[in-house]
Design a protein around this motif. Structure first.
Motif, PDB file in Angstrom:
ATOM      1  N   ASN A   1      20.476  10.940  -6.499  1.00 17.95           N
ATOM      2  CA  ASN A   1      21.045   9.600  -6.706  1.00 17.95           C
ATOM      3  C   ASN A   1      22.367   9.395  -5.959  1.00 17.95           C
ATOM      4  O   ASN A   1      22.902   8.297  -5.957  1.00 17.95           O
ATOM      5  CB  ASN A   1      21.158   9.244  -8.195  1.00 17.95           C
ATOM      6  N   GLN A   2      22.874  10.453  -5.298  1.00 16.51           N
ATOM      7  CA  GLN A   2      24.038  10.220  -4.420  1.00 16.51           C
ATOM      8  C   GLN A   2      23.641   9.398  -3.202  1.00 16.51           C
ATOM      9  O   GLN A   2      24.481   8.742  -2.588  1.00 16.51           O
ATOM     10  CB  GLN A   2      24.639  11.557  -3.950  1.00 16.51           C
ATOM     11  N   VAL A   3      22.342   9.465  -2.825  1.00 12.17           N
ATOM     12  CA  VAL A   3      21.873   8.672  -1.671  1.00 12.17           C
ATOM     13  C   VAL A   3      20.824   7.625  -2.054  1.00 12.17           C
ATOM     14  O   VAL A   3      20.464   6.787  -1.242  1.00 12.17           O
ATOM     15  CB  VAL A   3      21.286   9.560  -0.548  1.00 12.17           C
ATOM     16  N   GLY A   4      20.308   7.716  -3.285  1.00  8.84           N
ATOM     17  CA  GLY A   4      19.395   6.681  -3.778  1.00  8.84           C
ATOM     18  C   GLY A   4      18.000   6.732  -3.199  1.00  8.84           C
ATOM     19  O   GLY A   4      17.261   5.752  -3.275  1.00  8.84           O
ATOM     20  N   SER A   5      17.608   7.886  -2.631  1.00  3.85           N
ATOM     21  CA  SER A   5      16.324   7.920  -1.939  1.00  3.85           C
ATOM     22  C   SER A   5      15.817   9.351  -1.836  1.00  3.85           C
ATOM     23  O   SER A   5      16.580  10.265  -1.516  1.00  3.85           O
ATOM     24  CB  SER A   5      16.540   7.307  -0.546  1.00  3.85           C
ATOM     25  N   LEU A   6      14.524   9.536  -2.107  1.00  2.00           N
ATOM     26  CA  LEU A   6      13.933  10.863  -1.939  1.00  2.00           C
ATOM     27  C   LEU A   6      13.879  11.243  -0.467  1.00  2.00           C
ATOM     28  O   LEU A   6      14.037  12.397  -0.094  1.00  2.00           O
ATOM     29  CB  LEU A   6      12.507  10.884  -2.503  1.00  2.00           C
ATOM     30  N   TYR A   7      13.635  10.245   0.376  1.00  2.00           N
ATOM     31  CA  TYR A   7      13.557  10.514   1.811  1.00  2.00           C
ATOM     32  C   TYR A   7      14.903  11.019   2.338  1.00  2.00           C
ATOM     33  O   TYR A   7      14.974  12.026   3.048  1.00  2.00           O
ATOM     34  CB  TYR A   7      13.123   9.242   2.549  1.00  2.00           C
ATOM     35  N   LEU A   8      15.996  10.322   1.961  1.00  2.00           N
ATOM     36  CA  LEU A   8      17.314  10.767   2.434  1.00  2.00           C
ATOM     37  C   LEU A   8      17.693  12.104   1.792  1.00  2.00           C
ATOM     38  O   LEU A   8      18.406  12.913   2.398  1.00  2.00           O
ATOM     39  CB  LEU A   8      18.374   9.697   2.156  1.00  2.00           C
ATOM     40  N   THR A   9      17.205  12.329   0.577  1.00  2.00           N
ATOM     41  CA  THR A   9      17.421  13.627  -0.069  1.00  2.00           C
ATOM     42  C   THR A   9      16.783  14.724   0.768  1.00  2.00           C
ATOM     43  O   THR A   9      17.384  15.767   1.038  1.00  2.00           O
ATOM     44  CB  THR A   9      16.817  13.620  -1.492  1.00  2.00           C
TER      45      THR A   9
ATOM     46  N   GLU B   1       0.841  -1.196   0.000  1.00  2.00           N
ATOM     47  CA  GLU B   1       0.000   0.000   0.000  1.00  2.00           C
ATOM     48  C   GLU B   1       0.875   1.245   0.000  1.00  2.00           C
ATOM     49  O   GLU B   1       1.786   1.364   0.826  1.00  2.00           O
ATOM     50  CB  GLU B   1      -0.890  -0.001   1.241  1.00  2.00           C
ATOM     51  N   TYR B   2       0.607   2.140  -0.946  1.00  2.00           N
ATOM     52  CA  TYR B   2       1.438   3.340  -1.063  1.00  2.00           C
ATOM     53  C   TYR B   2       0.837   4.455  -0.230  1.00  2.00           C
ATOM     54  O   TYR B   2      -0.303   4.868  -0.456  1.00  2.00           O
ATOM     55  CB  TYR B   2       1.529   3.793  -2.533  1.00  2.00           C
ATOM     56  N   SER B   3       1.609   4.960   0.740  1.00  2.00           N
ATOM     57  CA  SER B   3       1.083   6.077   1.525  1.00  2.00           C
ATOM     58  C   SER B   3       1.910   7.336   1.363  1.00  2.00           C
ATOM     59  O   SER B   3       1.365   8.435   1.350  1.00  2.00           O
ATOM     60  CB  SER B   3       0.992   5.691   3.003  1.00  2.00           C
ATOM     61  N   SER B   4       3.237   7.193   1.226  1.00  2.00           N
ATOM     62  CA  SER B   4       4.082   8.381   1.056  1.00  2.00           C
ATOM     63  C   SER B   4       5.437   7.958   0.512  1.00  2.00           C
ATOM     64  O   SER B   4       5.824   6.798   0.628  1.00  2.00           O
ATOM     65  CB  SER B   4       4.286   9.082   2.400  1.00  2.00           C
ATOM     66  N   PHE B   5       6.161   8.936  -0.071  1.00  2.00           N
ATOM     67  CA  PHE B   5       7.497   8.564  -0.564  1.00  2.00           C
ATOM     68  C   PHE B   5       8.406   8.216   0.602  1.00  2.00           C
ATOM     69  O   PHE B   5       9.300   7.381   0.485  1.00  2.00           O
ATOM     70  CB  PHE B   5       8.087   9.659  -1.472  1.00  2.00           C
ATOM     71  N   ILE B   6       8.159   8.837   1.739  1.00  2.00           N
ATOM     72  CA  ILE B   6       9.006   8.566   2.907  1.00  2.00           C
ATOM     73  C   ILE B   6       8.854   7.108   3.335  1.00  2.00           C
ATOM     74  O   ILE B   6       9.841   6.389   3.537  1.00  2.00           O
ATOM     75  CB  ILE B   6       8.640   9.527   4.063  1.00  2.00           C
ATOM     76  N   GLU B   7       7.627   6.652   3.386  1.00  2.00           N
ATOM     77  CA  GLU B   7       7.365   5.266   3.798  1.00  2.00           C
ATOM     78  C   GLU B   7       7.943   4.294   2.760  1.00  2.00           C
ATOM     79  O   GLU B   7       8.606   3.314   3.115  1.00  2.00           O
ATOM     80  CB  GLU B   7       5.850   5.085   3.973  1.00  2.00           C
ATOM     81  N   LEU B   8       7.726   4.596   1.473  1.00  2.00           N
ATOM     82  CA  LEU B   8       8.222   3.674   0.438  1.00  2.00           C
ATOM     83  C   LEU B   8       9.751   3.619   0.460  1.00  2.00           C
ATOM     84  O   LEU B   8      10.350   2.548   0.310  1.00  2.00           O
ATOM     85  CB  LEU B   8       7.738   4.076  -0.960  1.00  2.00           C
ATOM     86  N   ASP B   9      10.387   4.777   0.637  1.00  2.00           N
ATOM     87  CA  ASP B   9      11.858   4.799   0.642  1.00  2.00           C
ATOM     88  C   ASP B   9      12.426   4.005   1.806  1.00  2.00           C
ATOM     89  O   ASP B   9      13.454   3.339   1.674  1.00  2.00           O
ATOM     90  CB  ASP B   9      12.372   6.240   0.676  1.00  2.00           C
ATOM     91  N   LYS B  10      11.744   4.066   2.948  1.00  2.00           N
ATOM     92  CA  LYS B  10      12.220   3.269   4.088  1.00  2.00           C
ATOM     93  C   LYS B  10      12.090   1.779   3.760  1.00  2.00           C
ATOM     94  O   LYS B  10      12.959   0.976   4.108  1.00  2.00           O
ATOM     95  CB  LYS B  10      11.433   3.623   5.355  1.00  2.00           C
ATOM     96  N   THR B  11      11.004   1.418   3.083  1.00  2.00           N
ATOM     97  CA  THR B  11      10.825   0.014   2.679  1.00  2.00           C
ATOM     98  C   THR B  11      11.919  -0.403   1.694  1.00  2.00           C
ATOM     99  O   THR B  11      12.493  -1.493   1.804  1.00  2.00           O
ATOM    100  CB  THR B  11       9.434  -0.181   2.038  1.00  2.00           C
ATOM    101  N   LEU B  12      12.245   0.486   0.744  1.00  2.00           N
ATOM    102  CA  LEU B  12      13.306   0.155  -0.221  1.00  2.00           C
ATOM    103  C   LEU B  12      14.652  -0.026   0.486  1.00  2.00           C
ATOM    104  O   LEU B  12      15.432  -0.919   0.135  1.00  2.00           O
ATOM    105  CB  LEU B  12      13.409   1.254  -1.292  1.00  2.00           C
TER     106      LEU B  12
END
Ligand code: PGA
Ligand code: ZN
Length: 415
Positions: A335-343, A74-85
């Motif tokens: 792409n230096q960190v591979g994640s919108l959340y870390l960005t 279930e997609y809720s936010s980019f933050i949640e998806l990035d943590k899953t990735l």
């Protein structure tokens, strides 16, 4: 209910002709797509863009490892998806699935979600980051050297311009394009036999010295300032790692006949900054020498001293450099960190520490425009995405479109 219903990838080509990964994600049957860019002058602490085996292997890993875990999610936010990735990868440097795989997946999912809900990407980001949407000042590379150009071009990598007080985003984008054009005219008169060839990011790559390049760009910028009635600043990306000779510990500018230790190079850059009034200097020194960054910061209190390879879009490195007084700006390359959340974590560290976040392209790019949405939605005051070349113009044009929604005059300021 927003559920990931499909996920697949393919290999496509970037602006340099290198292979990269493109990912498609469907949410409730609505598709989104994104590809990853590629750097050539990379920082040592960037995540791994691909698993061993490169983009082809990344596509295989995407379908065998990532898709089984995410389809049905279930997609809720980019933050949640990035943590899953990050959990799916399980390594600190994204070496199992690749940072480019993760980033392209995250942005593709966000794009699908945006298409599903009918909202633009920047607005979804700005809601999660709690930043008021606003337009970044475009910082544009008009002349390129170093690793982004061929033999004979100046050793310093990027010669940049930035409009400081544009009335609208149109004026800002047009100013950079006009400097690029004026520079072409100046170079065709001054540099014999130079057929106006360009470097990887679309800036001219003439066979001239560092200082001749700076002077030509200054002349072009002066012409455009007068013609448009706006102030333009100049900048450099030294990309110091590519001019540093490890064995002699010297910064080498052959075109100027200079072999300088760090103190000598510090004084040289400070002199250049005063002579042409540089408002921005990126990676003036190698990435393990924040102390010399701090000395330059002290010498040039009105110049943005920006870290790229120094901080590689990582919150903890930005915070450490801010504590040391080494930088007052940081390059933000997702792409230096591979994640919108870390960005976002990196951007937030800048904003909390009073530094300027500079959303940035890579030298190998695609025509994707999500960088512009990241800049608008995360509160980046500046976006460095080149001036000309379809893959660079695409990002500037997206700012014009976003300007129609948020207000074309809502351009952020650095001074
Ligand atoms: P890269 O360089 O994308 O080739 O790493 C760009 C920069 O140094 O800013
Ligand atoms: Zn850089």
């Amino acid at each position: 209910m927003a559920r990931i219903t499909n996920l697949s990838g393919r290999v496509v080509f970037d602006s340099r002709g290198d292979k990269t990964i493109e990912v498609e994600v469907s949410i409730d049957g609505v598709k989104g797509r994104a590809a990853a860019p590629a750097g050539k002058s990379r920082g040592k602490r960037e995540v791994e863009p691909y698993p061993a085996g490169g983009p082809e292997e990344a596509v295989r890993v995407l379908s065998s490892v990532v898709a089984p875990k995410l389809v049905g999610h279930e997609y809720s936010s980019f933050i949640e998806l990035d943590k899953t990735l990050q959990e799916i990868d399980g390594t600190p440097s994204f070496s199992k699935i690749g940072g480019n795989t993760a980033l392209a997946t995250s942005v593709a999912a966000l794009s699908a979600y945006a298409a599903l809900t009918g909202e633009p990407i920047y607005r979804i980001i700005s809601r999660e980051t709690r930043q008021e949407p606003g337009l970044p000042l475009p910082l544009g590379n008009v002349l390129g050297g170093g690793k982004h150009a061929g033999q004979g071009a100046p050793e310093i990598q990027e010669y940049l311009v930035i409009p400081l007080n544009p009335r609208t985003i149109h004026e800002a984008v047009e100013a950079n394009i006009r400097v690029h054009r004026a520079l072409g005219e100046i170079l065709s008169k001054r540099v014999g036999g130079f057929p106006l060839g360009k470097g990887d990011e679309g800036g001219y790559a003439p066979p001239i010295s560092v200082e001749a390049a700076l002077e030509a760009v200054k002349m072009a910028a002066d012409t455009v300032e007068d013609a448009m009635g706006i102030r333009l600043g100049m900048g450099l990306d030294v990309a110091a790692g590519s001019i540093y000779d490890e064995s002699s510990r010297r910064y080498v500018l052959k075109s100027q006949g200079l072999y300088l230790d760090r103190e000598g190079f510090l004084n040289y850059l400070a002199g250049l900054a005063e002579r042409v009034n540089l408002v921005y200097i990126e990676d003036p020194f190698i990435e393990d020498d924040p102390d010399t960054f701090a000395k330059l910061r002290k010498k040039l209190p009105n110049t943005l001293i920006c870290g790229d390879d120094l901080v590689v879009t990582r919150r903890e490195l930005i915070e450490d450099c801010l504590r040391r007084g080494a930088i007052n700006a940081a390059i933000i390359k997702p792409n230096q960190v591979g994640s919108l959340y870390l960005t976002w974590q990196a951007v937030e560290a800048c904003l909390q520490g009073g530094a300027v976040p500079v959303a940035s392209h890579r030298s190998g790019e695609t025509t994707d425009t999500y960088l512009s949405h990241i800049a608008v939605g995360m509160g980046c005051k500046v976006m460095k995405a080149g001036v000309l070349g379809g893959e660079r113009v695409a990002k500037a044009n997206e700012l014009l479109r976003i300007g129609e929604e948020v207000g074309a005059s809502r351009v952020r300021r650095i001074a």
